[in-house]
Design a protein around this motif. Sequence first.
Motif, PDB file in Angstrom:
ATOM      1  N   SER A  73      19.519  35.796  85.070  1.00 17.80           N
ATOM      2  CA  SER A  73      20.303  34.905  84.705  1.00 17.80           C
ATOM      3  C   SER A  73      20.342  33.862  85.669  1.00 17.80           C
ATOM      4  O   SER A  73      20.237  34.712  86.749  1.00 17.80           O
ATOM      5  N   GLN A  94      17.790  32.537  89.939  1.00 20.60           N
ATOM      6  CA  GLN A  94      17.422  33.434  89.050  1.00 20.60           C
ATOM      7  C   GLN A  94      17.732  35.108  90.027  1.00 20.60           C
ATOM      8  O   GLN A  94      17.657  34.702  90.979  1.00 20.60           O
ATOM      9  N   ASP A 126      18.935  39.586  87.178  1.00 15.70           N
ATOM     10  CA  ASP A 126      18.879  40.528  85.428  1.00 15.70           C
ATOM     11  C   ASP A 126      18.548  38.950  84.659  1.00 15.70           C
ATOM     12  O   ASP A 126      18.630  39.536  84.070  1.00 15.70           O
ATOM     13  N   PRO A 148      23.360  27.763  82.335  1.00 17.16           N
ATOM     14  CA  PRO A 148      23.572  28.534  80.868  1.00 17.16           C
ATOM     15  C   PRO A 148      24.450  27.468  80.106  1.00 17.16           C
ATOM     16  O   PRO A 148      25.144  27.024  80.816  1.00 17.16           O
TER      17      PRO A 148
END
Length: 145
Positions: free
Chosen positions: A81, A76, A79, A111
């Motif tokens: 993401s 991660q 932020d 993602p």
Amino acid sequence: MVAGTGFAEMGNHVVCVDNDIKKLSKLQNGVIPIYEPGLEDLIKNNVTNGRLQFSSDLPAAVRSCDICFIAVGTPQSEDGSADLQCVEAVARDIGQAINGYKIIVNKSTVPVGTALRVSEIIAARTKHPFDVISNPEFLKQGGPS
Ligand SMILES: NC(=O)c1ccc[n+]([C@@H]2O[C@H](COP(=O)([O-])OP(=O)(O)OC[C@H]3O[C@@H](n4cnc5c(N)ncnc54)[C@H](O)[C@@H]3O)[C@@H](O)[C@H]2O)c1
């Protein structure tokens, strides 16, 4: 490592590529860096019967295979993401090494949209045909019970 060992146990020839030389040298000497019940025996058996290898030579592994799994870390970012640097680096390496049709499977946690990004990175480096598919890892980590 768990996925690759499972595929080898099913009868496939598997090359697990890593750029961590210390980890590779441990694996090549039979030292397994994680604990999963039964994994050590499965790795030893499949290395002995020639279906499982550990290597740092990504181009050779890509050239020798039909299916390439990307299973690198995606920590991660600040932020929240997923950090895709390693996925993108491996996509670049695969794109440079491709020598014929390959299926590229993304197993890392990424993602939506990453398959397209990986496709673009590979397509920018090769004229060979390929497909990118998503197969996210849903393994639960094992441990002593
Ligand atoms: N471990 C799990 O139980 C689990 C479960 C679900 C999802 N995932 C996902 O699977 C992915 C991998 O997780 P993991 O636990 O196996 O991570 P890991 O950090 O144990 O293994 C990743 C390996 O990739 C190698 N690597 C990084 N960049 C490389 C490069 N450019 N070329 C070659 N090797 C490179 C690293 O040296 C490392 O050994 C992550 O996206 C994670 O979120 C893991």
